[in-house]
Design a protein around this motif. Structure first.
Motif, PDB file in Angstrom:
ATOM      1  N   GLY A  26       0.811  -1.213   0.000  1.00  0.00           N
ATOM      2  CA  GLY A  26       0.000   0.000   0.000  1.00  0.00           C
ATOM      3  C   GLY A  26       0.844   1.264   0.000  1.00  0.00           C
ATOM      4  O   GLY A  26       0.571   2.220  -0.749  1.00  0.00           O
ATOM      5  N   VAL A  27       1.911   1.271   0.807  1.00  0.00           N
ATOM      6  CA  VAL A  27       2.786   2.445   0.884  1.00  0.00           C
ATOM      7  C   VAL A  27       3.544   2.633  -0.436  1.00  0.00           C
ATOM      8  O   VAL A  27       3.628   3.747  -0.964  1.00  0.00           O
ATOM      9  CB  VAL A  27       3.758   2.316   2.081  1.00  0.00           C
ATOM     10  N   VAL A  28       4.103   1.551  -0.978  1.00  0.00           N
ATOM     11  CA  VAL A  28       4.835   1.646  -2.247  1.00  0.00           C
ATOM     12  C   VAL A  28       3.900   2.095  -3.368  1.00  0.00           C
ATOM     13  O   VAL A  28       4.268   2.932  -4.199  1.00  0.00           O
ATOM     14  CB  VAL A  28       5.517   0.301  -2.590  1.00  0.00           C
ATOM     15  N   SER A  29       2.685   1.574  -3.391  1.00  0.00           N
ATOM     16  CA  SER A  29       1.718   1.972  -4.411  1.00  0.00           C
ATOM     17  C   SER A  29       1.357   3.452  -4.277  1.00  0.00           C
ATOM     18  O   SER A  29       1.279   4.172  -5.276  1.00  0.00           O
ATOM     19  CB  SER A  29       0.465   1.095  -4.308  1.00  0.00           C
ATOM     20  N   ALA A  30       1.139   3.903  -3.051  1.00  0.00           N
ATOM     21  CA  ALA A  30       0.822   5.323  -2.845  1.00  0.00           C
ATOM     22  C   ALA A  30       1.977   6.206  -3.300  1.00  0.00           C
ATOM     23  O   ALA A  30       1.772   7.230  -3.970  1.00  0.00           O
ATOM     24  CB  ALA A  30       0.496   5.577  -1.370  1.00  0.00           C
ATOM     25  N   MET A  31       3.201   5.793  -2.970  1.00  0.00           N
ATOM     26  CA  MET A  31       4.375   6.585  -3.374  1.00  0.00           C
ATOM     27  C   MET A  31       4.545   6.601  -4.886  1.00  0.00           C
ATOM     28  O   MET A  31       4.880   7.643  -5.461  1.00  0.00           O
ATOM     29  CB  MET A  31       5.629   6.048  -2.681  1.00  0.00           C
ATOM     30  N   SER A  32       4.295   5.473  -5.554  1.00  0.00           N
ATOM     31  CA  SER A  32       4.440   5.462  -7.017  1.00  0.00           C
ATOM     32  C   SER A  32       3.359   6.309  -7.676  1.00  0.00           C
ATOM     33  O   SER A  32       3.618   6.987  -8.677  1.00  0.00           O
ATOM     34  CB  SER A  32       4.427   4.034  -7.561  1.00  0.00           C
ATOM     35  N   ASN A  33       2.154   6.312  -7.113  1.00  0.00           N
ATOM     36  CA  ASN A  33       1.102   7.182  -7.652  1.00  0.00           C
ATOM     37  C   ASN A  33       1.432   8.653  -7.409  1.00  0.00           C
ATOM     38  O   ASN A  33       1.152   9.500  -8.261  1.00  0.00           O
ATOM     39  CB  ASN A  33      -0.254   6.824  -7.042  1.00  0.00           C
ATOM     40  N   LEU A  34       2.009   8.954  -6.252  1.00  0.00           N
ATOM     41  CA  LEU A  34       2.439  10.334  -6.000  1.00  0.00           C
ATOM     42  C   LEU A  34       3.533  10.745  -6.977  1.00  0.00           C
ATOM     43  O   LEU A  34       3.538  11.881  -7.472  1.00  0.00           O
ATOM     44  CB  LEU A  34       2.938  10.485  -4.556  1.00  0.00           C
ATOM     45  N   LEU A  35       4.450   9.842  -7.276  1.00  0.00           N
ATOM     46  CA  LEU A  35       5.484  10.126  -8.260  1.00  0.00           C
ATOM     47  C   LEU A  35       4.868  10.382  -9.639  1.00  0.00           C
ATOM     48  O   LEU A  35       5.287  11.304 -10.356  1.00  0.00           O
ATOM     49  CB  LEU A  35       6.492   8.977  -8.335  1.00  0.00           C
ATOM     50  N   GLN A  36       3.853   9.600 -10.002  1.00  0.00           N
ATOM     51  CA  GLN A  36       3.157   9.838 -11.268  1.00  0.00           C
ATOM     52  C   GLN A  36       2.540  11.226 -11.296  1.00  0.00           C
ATOM     53  O   GLN A  36       2.616  11.933 -12.313  1.00  0.00           O
ATOM     54  CB  GLN A  36       2.052   8.799 -11.484  1.00  0.00           C
ATOM     55  N   ILE A  37       1.936  11.628 -10.189  1.00  0.00           N
ATOM     56  CA  ILE A  37       1.318  12.963 -10.116  1.00  0.00           C
ATOM     57  C   ILE A  37       2.382  14.037 -10.307  1.00  0.00           C
ATOM     58  O   ILE A  37       2.189  14.993 -11.076  1.00  0.00           O
ATOM     59  CB  ILE A  37       0.559  13.142  -8.787  1.00  0.00           C
ATOM     60  N   VAL A  38       3.517  13.886  -9.640  1.00  0.00           N
ATOM     61  CA  VAL A  38       4.597  14.863  -9.770  1.00  0.00           C
ATOM     62  C   VAL A  38       5.076  14.922 -11.220  1.00  0.00           C
ATOM     63  O   VAL A  38       5.278  16.013 -11.778  1.00  0.00           O
ATOM     64  CB  VAL A  38       5.760  14.509  -8.812  1.00  0.00           C
ATOM     65  N   MET A  39       5.248  13.763 -11.843  1.00  0.00           N
ATOM     66  CA  MET A  39       5.711  13.729 -13.235  1.00  0.00           C
ATOM     67  C   MET A  39       4.691  14.387 -14.172  1.00  0.00           C
ATOM     68  O   MET A  39       5.082  15.116 -15.089  1.00  0.00           O
ATOM     69  CB  MET A  39       5.972  12.290 -13.681  1.00  0.00           C
ATOM     70  N   ILE A  40       3.419  14.141 -13.946  1.00  0.00           N
ATOM     71  CA  ILE A  40       2.381  14.733 -14.795  1.00  0.00           C
ATOM     72  C   ILE A  40       2.362  16.250 -14.641  1.00  0.00           C
ATOM     73  O   ILE A  40       2.234  16.984 -15.620  1.00  0.00           O
ATOM     74  CB  ILE A  40       0.998  14.125 -14.468  1.00  0.00           C
ATOM     75  N   VAL A  41       2.534  16.719 -13.407  1.00  0.00           N
ATOM     76  CA  VAL A  41       2.515  18.160 -13.154  1.00  0.00           C
ATOM     77  C   VAL A  41       3.765  18.837 -13.719  1.00  0.00           C
ATOM     78  O   VAL A  41       3.690  19.904 -14.332  1.00  0.00           O
ATOM     79  CB  VAL A  41       2.367  18.444 -11.641  1.00  0.00           C
ATOM     80  N   LEU A  42       4.925  18.192 -13.543  1.00  0.00           N
ATOM     81  CA  LEU A  42       6.174  18.802 -14.010  1.00  0.00           C
ATOM     82  C   LEU A  42       6.350  18.725 -15.525  1.00  0.00           C
ATOM     83  O   LEU A  42       7.005  19.589 -16.123  1.00  0.00           O
ATOM     84  CB  LEU A  42       7.381  18.141 -13.328  1.00  0.00           C
ATOM     85  N   MET A  43       5.793  17.679 -16.133  1.00  0.00           N
ATOM     86  CA  MET A  43       5.934  17.496 -17.589  1.00  0.00           C
ATOM     87  C   MET A  43       4.572  17.220 -18.216  1.00  0.00           C
ATOM     88  O   MET A  43       4.283  16.089 -18.615  1.00  0.00           O
ATOM     89  CB  MET A  43       6.885  16.333 -17.866  1.00  0.00           C
ATOM     90  N   PRO A  44       3.732  18.239 -18.303  1.00  0.00           N
ATOM     91  CA  PRO A  44       2.366  18.012 -18.795  1.00  0.00           C
ATOM     92  C   PRO A  44       2.288  17.541 -20.243  1.00  0.00           C
ATOM     93  O   PRO A  44       1.332  16.877 -20.628  1.00  0.00           O
ATOM     94  CB  PRO A  44       1.684  19.368 -18.623  1.00  0.00           C
ATOM     95  N   ASP A  45       3.295  17.835 -21.049  1.00  0.00           N
ATOM     96  CA  ASP A  45       3.262  17.429 -22.459  1.00  0.00           C
ATOM     97  C   ASP A  45       3.920  16.071 -22.706  1.00  0.00           C
ATOM     98  O   ASP A  45       4.016  15.631 -23.853  1.00  0.00           O
ATOM     99  CB  ASP A  45       3.954  18.483 -23.329  1.00  0.00           C
ATOM    100  N   ALA A  46       4.361  15.408 -21.651  1.00  0.00           N
ATOM    101  CA  ALA A  46       5.055  14.125 -21.816  1.00  0.00           C
ATOM    102  C   ALA A  46       4.132  13.051 -22.378  1.00  0.00           C
ATOM    103  O   ALA A  46       4.597  12.104 -23.007  1.00  0.00           O
ATOM    104  CB  ALA A  46       5.626  13.669 -20.485  1.00  0.00           C
ATOM    105  N   ALA A  47       2.842  13.195 -22.187  1.00  0.00           N
ATOM    106  CA  ALA A  47       1.895  12.182 -22.670  1.00  0.00           C
ATOM    107  C   ALA A  47       1.619  12.314 -24.165  1.00  0.00           C
ATOM    108  O   ALA A  47       1.050  11.413 -24.766  1.00  0.00           O
ATOM    109  CB  ALA A  47       0.583  12.271 -21.897  1.00  0.00           C
ATOM    110  N   ALA A  48       2.026  13.412 -24.757  1.00  0.00           N
ATOM    111  CA  ALA A  48       1.826  13.577 -26.199  1.00  0.00           C
ATOM    112  C   ALA A  48       2.761  12.617 -26.931  1.00  0.00           C
ATOM    113  O   ALA A  48       3.974  12.678 -26.772  1.00  0.00           O
ATOM    114  CB  ALA A  48       2.099  15.020 -26.613  1.00  0.00           C
TER     115      ALA A  48
END
Length: 192
Positions: A26-48
């Motif tokens: 649960g903790v590792v999953s929460a941390m990986s999801n938080l990392l995803q959020i940080v990556m999405i916020v810092l690099m919003p165009d990365a999904a293009a």
């Protein structure tokens, strides 16, 4: 001669390792999801993806990309809830035992439902192919390979779902055995 006094039930054996491993997941999953959020916020165009002209993603995959931030937030919430449930299981809370059984069973059912996504995934891949590939002389051979890959993916995923489902059923059954139930009842008496 007096009757022997019953020994207090030990805490450990099955519930403690299960709760610790689940808490870690649960903790590792929460941390990986938080990392995803940080990556999405810092690099919003990365999904293009910058797909070639005439190729577009299937709508279901595009939806996942468009809603990546929301899905990651939901992932954090669910992971934290699971970690909290695991911690309560470690504390031998009866409601956590019942909730953990429910999570195991619901997760197993969702995995079975996920098998239905394999077909649309391969149909989406096929829809992404350029028209010149679909109308080429090699298309029948490529289509046969795609179908074979689809069948292998369905088989392997099905085996994985079956294995995880059996594991979840065994864990749920074990959490409902009289010995484990008594462990929680003894804790309830000490806490209550």
């Amino acid at each position: 001669m007096s009757a022997p006094t019953p020994r207090p039930r030990s805490r450990g054996g099955f519930v403690t390792p299960l709760a610790w491993v689940s808490l870690l997941l649960g903790v590792v999953s929460a941390m990986s999801n938080l990392l995803q959020i940080v990556m999405i916020v810092l690099m919003p165009d990365a999904a293009a993806l910058g797909l070639p002209e005439g190729i577009s993603l299937p709508t279901s995959l595009q939806w996942l990309i468009d809603h990546a931030l929301s899905l990651s937030v939901v992932g954090v919430v669910l992971s934290v809830a699971f970690a909290w449930l695991s911690w309560a299981l470690l504390q031998r809370r009866e409601w956590a035992r019942v909730g953990f059984v429910a999570v195991l069973l619901v997760t197993a059912l969702l995995n079975v439902g996920g098998l239905a996504l394999i077909g649309p995934l391969f149909e989406g891949v096929q829809a992404m192919l350029p028209a010149d590939v679909v109308h080429s002389p090699e298309w029948p051979q490529l289509q046969a390979r795609l179908q074979a890959t689809r069948q292998v993916a369905l088989l392997l995923t099905g085996l994985g779902v079956l294995a995880i489902g059996c594991l979840h059923a065994a864990l749920a059954w074990r959490l409902c055995t009289p010995a484990v139930h008594a462990e929680f009842a003894a804790s309830r008496g000490r806490n209550g």
